[in-house]
Design an enzyme around this catalytic site. Structure first.
Site, PDB file in Angstrom:
ATOM      1  N   LYS A  62      12.212  -6.193  47.618  1.00 38.11           N
ATOM      2  CA  LYS A  62      11.901  -5.026  46.780  1.00 38.11           C
ATOM      3  C   LYS A  62      11.174  -3.964  47.602  1.00 38.11           C
ATOM      4  O   LYS A  62      11.330  -2.766  47.362  1.00 38.11           O
ATOM      5  CB  LYS A  62      11.072  -5.451  45.569  1.00 38.11           C
ATOM      6  CG  LYS A  62      11.830  -6.351  44.592  1.00 38.11           C
ATOM      7  CD  LYS A  62      11.009  -6.584  43.327  1.00 38.11           C
ATOM      8  CE  LYS A  62      11.355  -7.863  42.607  1.00 38.11           C
ATOM      9  NZ  LYS A  62      12.605  -7.868  41.881  1.00 38.11           N
ATOM     10  N   GLU A 110       2.260  -2.603  41.805  1.00 34.39           N
ATOM     11  CA  GLU A 110       2.918  -1.502  41.119  1.00 34.39           C
ATOM     12  C   GLU A 110       2.097  -1.137  39.902  1.00 34.39           C
ATOM     13  O   GLU A 110       1.460  -1.999  39.307  1.00 34.39           O
ATOM     14  CB  GLU A 110       4.288  -1.967  40.601  1.00 34.39           C
ATOM     15  CG  GLU A 110       5.460  -1.296  41.259  1.00 34.39           C
ATOM     16  CD  GLU A 110       6.790  -1.857  40.775  1.00 34.39           C
ATOM     17  OE1 GLU A 110       7.680  -1.954  41.610  1.00 34.39           O
ATOM     18  OE2 GLU A 110       6.934  -2.199  39.589  1.00 34.39           O
ATOM     19  N   HIS A 133      10.086 -11.503  30.940  1.00 31.66           N
ATOM     20  CA  HIS A 133      10.665 -10.515  31.865  1.00 31.66           C
ATOM     21  C   HIS A 133      12.144 -10.783  32.125  1.00 31.66           C
ATOM     22  O   HIS A 133      12.694 -10.348  33.128  1.00 31.66           O
ATOM     23  CB  HIS A 133       9.933 -10.469  33.209  1.00 31.66           C
ATOM     24  CG  HIS A 133       8.485 -10.120  33.093  1.00 31.66           C
ATOM     25  ND1 HIS A 133       8.054  -8.964  32.501  1.00 31.66           N
ATOM     26  CD2 HIS A 133       7.373 -10.784  33.485  1.00 31.66           C
ATOM     27  CE1 HIS A 133       6.731  -8.927  32.538  1.00 31.66           C
ATOM     28  NE2 HIS A 133       6.287 -10.026  33.126  1.00 31.66           N
ATOM     29  N   ARG A 135      25.057  -7.730  43.319  1.00 33.81           N
ATOM     30  CA  ARG A 135      26.004  -8.741  42.841  1.00 33.81           C
ATOM     31  C   ARG A 135      26.513  -8.331  41.474  1.00 33.81           C
ATOM     32  O   ARG A 135      26.066  -7.325  40.914  1.00 33.81           O
ATOM     33  CB  ARG A 135      25.271 -10.083  42.714  1.00 33.81           C
ATOM     34  CG  ARG A 135      24.034  -9.933  41.819  1.00 33.81           C
ATOM     35  CD  ARG A 135      23.385 -11.249  41.505  1.00 33.81           C
ATOM     36  NE  ARG A 135      22.045 -11.085  40.970  1.00 33.81           N
ATOM     37  CZ  ARG A 135      21.727 -10.888  39.710  1.00 33.81           C
ATOM     38  NH1 ARG A 135      22.695 -10.816  38.803  1.00 33.81           N
ATOM     39  NH2 ARG A 135      20.486 -10.758  39.307  1.00 33.81           N
TER      40      ARG A 135
HETATM   41  P1  ADP Z   1      13.351  -9.272  38.790  1.00 39.07           P
HETATM   42  O1  ADP Z   1      13.772  -9.239  40.220  1.00 39.07           O
HETATM   43  O2  ADP Z   1      12.639 -10.488  38.429  1.00 39.07           O
HETATM   44  O3  ADP Z   1      14.483  -8.908  37.888  1.00 39.07           O
HETATM   45  P2  ADP Z   1      12.290  -6.609  38.206  1.00 39.07           P
HETATM   46  O4  ADP Z   1      11.503  -5.780  39.143  1.00 39.07           O
HETATM   47  O5  ADP Z   1      13.700  -6.196  37.982  1.00 39.07           O
HETATM   48  O6  ADP Z   1      12.232  -8.112  38.693  1.00 39.07           O
HETATM   49  O7  ADP Z   1      11.521  -6.659  36.804  1.00 39.07           O
HETATM   50  C1  ADP Z   1      11.944  -7.495  35.742  1.00 39.07           C
HETATM   51  C2  ADP Z   1      11.312  -7.010  34.432  1.00 39.07           C
HETATM   52  O8  ADP Z   1       9.875  -6.988  34.523  1.00 39.07           O
HETATM   53  C3  ADP Z   1      11.682  -5.599  34.036  1.00 39.07           C
HETATM   54  O9  ADP Z   1      12.894  -5.551  33.343  1.00 39.07           O
HETATM   55  C4  ADP Z   1      10.496  -5.200  33.176  1.00 39.07           C
HETATM   56  O10 ADP Z   1      10.605  -5.738  31.880  1.00 39.07           O
HETATM   57  C5  ADP Z   1       9.333  -5.866  33.860  1.00 39.07           C
HETATM   58  N1  ADP Z   1       8.689  -4.957  34.855  1.00 39.07           N
HETATM   59  C6  ADP Z   1       8.953  -4.858  36.167  1.00 39.07           C
HETATM   60  N2  ADP Z   1       8.207  -3.940  36.774  1.00 39.07           N
HETATM   61  C7  ADP Z   1       7.424  -3.395  35.822  1.00 39.07           C
HETATM   62  C8  ADP Z   1       6.379  -2.385  35.808  1.00 39.07           C
HETATM   63  N3  ADP Z   1       6.015  -1.753  36.920  1.00 39.07           N
HETATM   64  N4  ADP Z   1       5.779  -2.112  34.630  1.00 39.07           N
HETATM   65  C9  ADP Z   1       6.125  -2.763  33.498  1.00 39.07           C
HETATM   66  N5  ADP Z   1       7.067  -3.723  33.444  1.00 39.07           N
HETATM   67  C10 ADP Z   1       7.722  -4.055  34.580  1.00 39.07           C
HETATM   68  P1  ADP Z   2      20.755 -10.280  35.640  1.00 38.36           P
HETATM   69  O1  ADP Z   2      19.788  -9.898  36.731  1.00 38.36           O
HETATM   70  O2  ADP Z   2      22.160 -10.466  36.081  1.00 38.36           O
HETATM   71  O3  ADP Z   2      20.618  -9.410  34.470  1.00 38.36           O
HETATM   72  P2  ADP Z   2      19.094 -12.554  35.396  1.00 38.36           P
HETATM   73  O4  ADP Z   2      17.918 -11.720  35.770  1.00 38.36           O
HETATM   74  O5  ADP Z   2      18.979 -13.444  34.227  1.00 38.36           O
HETATM   75  O6  ADP Z   2      20.350 -11.656  35.105  1.00 38.36           O
HETATM   76  O7  ADP Z   2      19.535 -13.356  36.695  1.00 38.36           O
HETATM   77  C1  ADP Z   2      20.813 -13.934  36.832  1.00 38.36           C
HETATM   78  C2  ADP Z   2      20.737 -15.302  37.413  1.00 38.36           C
HETATM   79  O8  ADP Z   2      20.264 -15.261  38.729  1.00 38.36           O
HETATM   80  C3  ADP Z   2      19.815 -16.205  36.667  1.00 38.36           C
HETATM   81  O9  ADP Z   2      20.392 -17.483  36.701  1.00 38.36           O
HETATM   82  C4  ADP Z   2      18.527 -16.137  37.477  1.00 38.36           C
HETATM   83  O10 ADP Z   2      17.770 -17.301  37.298  1.00 38.36           O
HETATM   84  C5  ADP Z   2      19.077 -16.017  38.870  1.00 38.36           C
HETATM   85  N1  ADP Z   2      18.245 -15.286  39.837  1.00 38.36           N
HETATM   86  C6  ADP Z   2      18.160 -13.956  39.961  1.00 38.36           C
HETATM   87  N2  ADP Z   2      17.407 -13.626  41.020  1.00 38.36           N
HETATM   88  C7  ADP Z   2      16.994 -14.779  41.572  1.00 38.36           C
HETATM   89  C8  ADP Z   2      16.186 -15.116  42.703  1.00 38.36           C
HETATM   90  N3  ADP Z   2      15.669 -14.197  43.506  1.00 38.36           N
HETATM   91  N4  ADP Z   2      15.973 -16.408  42.955  1.00 38.36           N
HETATM   92  C9  ADP Z   2      16.498 -17.350  42.167  1.00 38.36           C
HETATM   93  N5  ADP Z   2      17.283 -17.099  41.115  1.00 38.36           N
HETATM   94  C10 ADP Z   2      17.529 -15.843  40.811  1.00 38.36           C
HETATM   95 MG    MG Z   3      15.496  -7.173  37.901  1.00 37.15          MG
END
Ligand code: ADP
Ligand code: ADP
Ligand code: MG
Length: 498
Positions: free
Chosen positions: A118, A202, A237, A294
Site C-alpha cells: 500500500k 492514515e 472491514h 486481480r
Molecule cells: P484491504 O487491503 O484489507 O482491503 P483497504 O485499505 O482496502 O484494505 O481497506 C479495507 C476497508 O477498511 C475499507 O473498505 C474501509 O471500510 C476501511 N478503511 C480503510 N482505510 C480507511 C480509512 N483511512 N478510514 C476509514 N476506513 C478505512
Molecule cells: P475483494 O477484495 O475481491 O472485494 P475480499 O477483500 O473479500 O474481496 O478478498 C478476496 C479474497 O482474497 C478473500 O478470500 C480474502 O481473504 C483474500 N485476500 C485478499 N487479500 C489478501 C491478502 N493480502 N492476504 C491473504 N488473503 C487475501
Molecule cells: Mg481493499
C-alpha cells in the site's frame, strides 16, 4: 500473438468454476487443481482434467506455486488464471509462471509488486495527482516519531499493514493514550499475518463509503474505466453487499473517479483487469486507498451493467489482443446488486459456521445469477474462506434490483448452516440502504441480532400460521395461549427453516 488453448485455474470454489465456464465458451480446455477437501467439488467435476495438489491446508495445496507450474508443464497448459486470494497477488509466482514459458492471466509481476504494497502504491501514484488519504508516506517504526505524526494528522487514526489485505491488519486508534499499545500490536500482527512488519498511519475517515472503480487495460497501453461499484456494506472491514452503479455517484463524479483510477493504473503500466479502491467522505471527496491487481469477488455487478464478461476480456488481453471497445462504447445498463452468502452466523458476530448443506436450493428467474461452488449434501470446509455463493440480481433500476434480490433471497433455501442471507435481506430493505444514505458503519449503526428474530419471510409466515391453526385445534379447551408459547414455536420453526 499467443492463442491460449488450455487454461489451469489455480483456485477453488465459485471463482474457479466461473473462470472455467468462460474458458469453455471460448473453446479453451480447462484444468482444475484441488485439495483433498475438495475432491468432489463442482469445479473439479466441471474441468476437462483435474489434479490433486495435496492435503486441505492452503499451504499444502492451493499455495504450492511450483507444483502448480510443474502440473502445467506436464499437461501442456499454456496459461494460468489465479482467480482471487491464494496466489493471485503473488508477484514471485507470476514471475515464475512467465519464466516457465507460461502466460499469467493478470498484470505484470512488477505491477503486482508495486500495488501489493500500500505504501509503494501511494508513492507510485504521487505524480499522477491522485487524492490520497492524509497519512505517513513511509513505514513508521519509531514510536515517538509516529506519535508526533499521528498528532499532526489528528485522531482518530488508522494504523495499517502495508502488505495487508482481506480487511486484516488494521487498527483504529482513538487517542494518544492508546497509541503505543495499538502500534505494537499492529506491527506484530503485520509480521505474523503478512510476513512484513511495515505499518503506516492514515487519517481514519469517520463514516466513509467504499467506492471502487473497475479498470481494464491491454498490453498496447489502452486503459479504460468500467464505472464504479459501491461496497460500503461491510463487516470486519470486509464487503458483504455490493452494487453498481452507486446511488450517490453523479456522472461528473464518475468521470473524475474513473480518470483518477486510470491514472493509478498508468502509474504501474497496468494491463488486465484491476480495481482501484477509493474511500469517500461525507462531502463526496474521494481518496485513493489501494489497487487490487486481480479479478475482484464482486466483479459480476459490473458485468451485469455493462454487458461484458470480464474473464473473457482478461483472457483476450493475456493473448495480447487490443481492447475491442473504447471508453465511449461503454454505457451503464440498469442496476445490479450482489450479496455474498457466507457460512457465517450474523447473530453470533458473523463467526464462521461450519456443517453440511442439508438443503441447498438456488433461486431462479430472469435477472438472477448465482455464482457458487457447492451442491446439496456437501460440507463447507473449515480451511478456506467461508463464502458459499454470490447472489446477483440485475434489473432496470435500483428499486427493482432490490425487489428482485428480496425475492431471490426468499427463494434461496439453505438448511444445515447459518448464512448471511437473512442479514442481507435485512440490510437491503433497511431505510438507510433503500434511500442510498449509508456508509461503512451500516452494521454498527443499524444491525443487532434481535432484528433478525423479528424478520419473517412470507413462506415462513404461511408455515407459522398453519402451525398456529394446528396448535389451536389441538389445544382447544385450554383457552387463550400465552404469547410466549407462540414465540417459542416461532423460533423452533425458524431454526428448522434456516
Ligand atoms: P484491504 O487491503 O484489507 O482491503 P483497504 O485499505 O482496502 O484494505 O481497506 C479495507 C476497508 O477498511 C475499507 O473498505 C474501509 O471500510 C476501511 N478503511 C480503510 N482505510 C480507511 C480509512 N483511512 N478510514 C476509514 N476506513 C478505512
Ligand atoms: P475483494 O477484495 O475481491 O472485494 P475480499 O477483500 O473479500 O474481496 O478478498 C478476496 C479474497 O482474497 C478473500 O478470500 C480474502 O481473504 C483474500 N485476500 C485478499 N487479500 C489478501 C491478502 N493480502 N492476504 C491473504 N488473503 C487475501
Ligand atoms: Mg481493499
Amino acid at each position: 500473438m499467443a492463442k491460449i488453448k488450455k487454461i489451469l485455474v489455480a483456485n477453488r470454489g465459485e471463482i474457479s468454476l466461473r473462470i472455467m465456464r468462460t474458458a469453455r465458451e471460448m473453446g479453451i480446455a480447462t484444468v482444475a487443481v484441488y485439495s483433498e477437501a475438495d475432491r468432489l467439488s463442482p469445479h473439479v467435476l466441471f474441468a476437462d482434467e483435474a489434479v490433486c495438489l495435496g492435503p486441505p491446508p492452503s499451504a499444502k495445496s492451493y499455495l504450492l506455486g511450483d507444483k502448480i507450474i510443474a502440473v502445467c508443464v506436464e499437461l501442456g497448459v499454456d496459461a494460468i488464471h489465479p482467480g482471487y486470494g491464494f496466489l493471485s497477488e503473488n508477484a514471485d509466482f507470476a514471475r515464475k509462471v512467465q519464466e516457465a514459458g507460461l502466460i499469467f492471466i493478470g498484470p505484470s509481476p512488477e505491477a503486482i509488486e508495486v500495488m501489493g504494497s500500500k505504501l509503494a502504491a501511494k508513492q507510485a501514484v504521487a505524480k499522477y495527482d491522485i487524492p490520497l488519504v492524509p497519512g505517513t508516506e513511509e513505514a513508521i517504526s519509531d514510536i515517538p516519531v509516529a506519535k508526533t505524526r499521528a498528532a499532526e494528522i489528528g485522531y482518530p487514526i488508522l494504523i495499517k499493514a502495508s502488505a495487508g489485505g482481506g480487511g486484516k491488519g488494521m487498527r483504529v486508534v482513538e487517542n494518544e493514550a492508546e497509541f503505543e499499545e495499538q502500534m505494537q500490536r499492529a506491527v506484530s500482527e503485520a509480521q505474523s499475518s503478512f510476513g512484513d512488519s511495515a505499518v503506516f498511519i492514515e487519517k481514519y475517515i469517520s463514516s466513509p463509503r467504499h467506492i471502487e472503480i473497475q479498470v481494464l487495460g491491454d498490453q498496447q497501453g489502452n486503459i479504460l474505466y468500467l464505472f464504479e461499484r459501491e461496497c460500503s456494506i461491510q463487516r470486519r472491514h470486509q464487503k458483504v453487499i455490493e452494487e453498481a452503479p452507486s446511488a450517490v455517484v453523479s456522472p461528473e463524479m464518475r468521470k473524475a473517479m474513473g480518470e483518477a483510477a486510470v491514472g493509478v493504473a498508468k502509474a504501474c503500466d497496468y494491463y488486465g483487469a484491476g480495481t482501484v479502491e477509493f474511500i469517500v467522505d461525507g462531502e463526496l471527496n474521494f481518496f485513493f486507498l489501494e489497487m487490487n491487481t486481480r479479478l475482484q469477488v464482486e466483479h459480476p455487478v459490473t458485468e451485469m451493467i455493462i454487458g461484458k464478461d470480464l474473464v473473457r476480456e482478461q483472457i483476450l488481453i493475456a493473448e495480447g489482443k487490443p481492447l475491442s471497445f473504447t471508453q465511449d462504447d461503454l454505457k451503464i445498463n440498469g442496476h445490479s446488486l450482489e450479496v455474498r452468502v457466507y457460512a457465517e452466523d450474523p447473530k453470533n458476530n458473523f463467526l464462521p459456521d461450519i456443517g453440511k448443506l442439508e438443503t441447498y436450493k438456488r433461486p431462479q428467474g430472469a435477472g438472477i445469477r448465482v455464482d457458487d461452488g457447492f451442491e446439496e449434501g456437501m460440507d463447507i470446509p473449515i480451511y478456506y474462506d467461508p463464502m458459499i455463493a454470490k447472489l446477483i440480481t440485475h434489473a432496470e433500476d435500483r428499486q427493482s434490483a432490490i425487489e428482485k434480490m428480496v425475492r431471490a433471497i426468499e427463494d434461496y433455501k439453505i438448511v444445515g448452516i447459518q448464512t448471511t442471507l437473512d442479514f442481507c435481506k435485512f440490510a437491503i430493505t433497511h431505510d438507510a440502504f433503500v434511500s442510498g444514505d449509508f456508509d461503512t458503519k451500516f452494521v454498527e449503526n443499524y444491525f443487532s441480532p434481535s432484528v433478525l428474530e423479528q424478520e419473517f419471510s412470507e413462506s415462513e409466515l404461511e408455515l407459522l400460521s398453519a402451525l398456529a391453526v394446528e396448535f389451536f385445534t389441538k389445544n382447544k379447551p385450554s383457552g387463550l395461549l400465552k404469547s410466549e408459547s407462540i414465540s417459542n414455536k416461532e423460533s423452533a420453526w425458524r431454526n428448522r427453516l434456516q
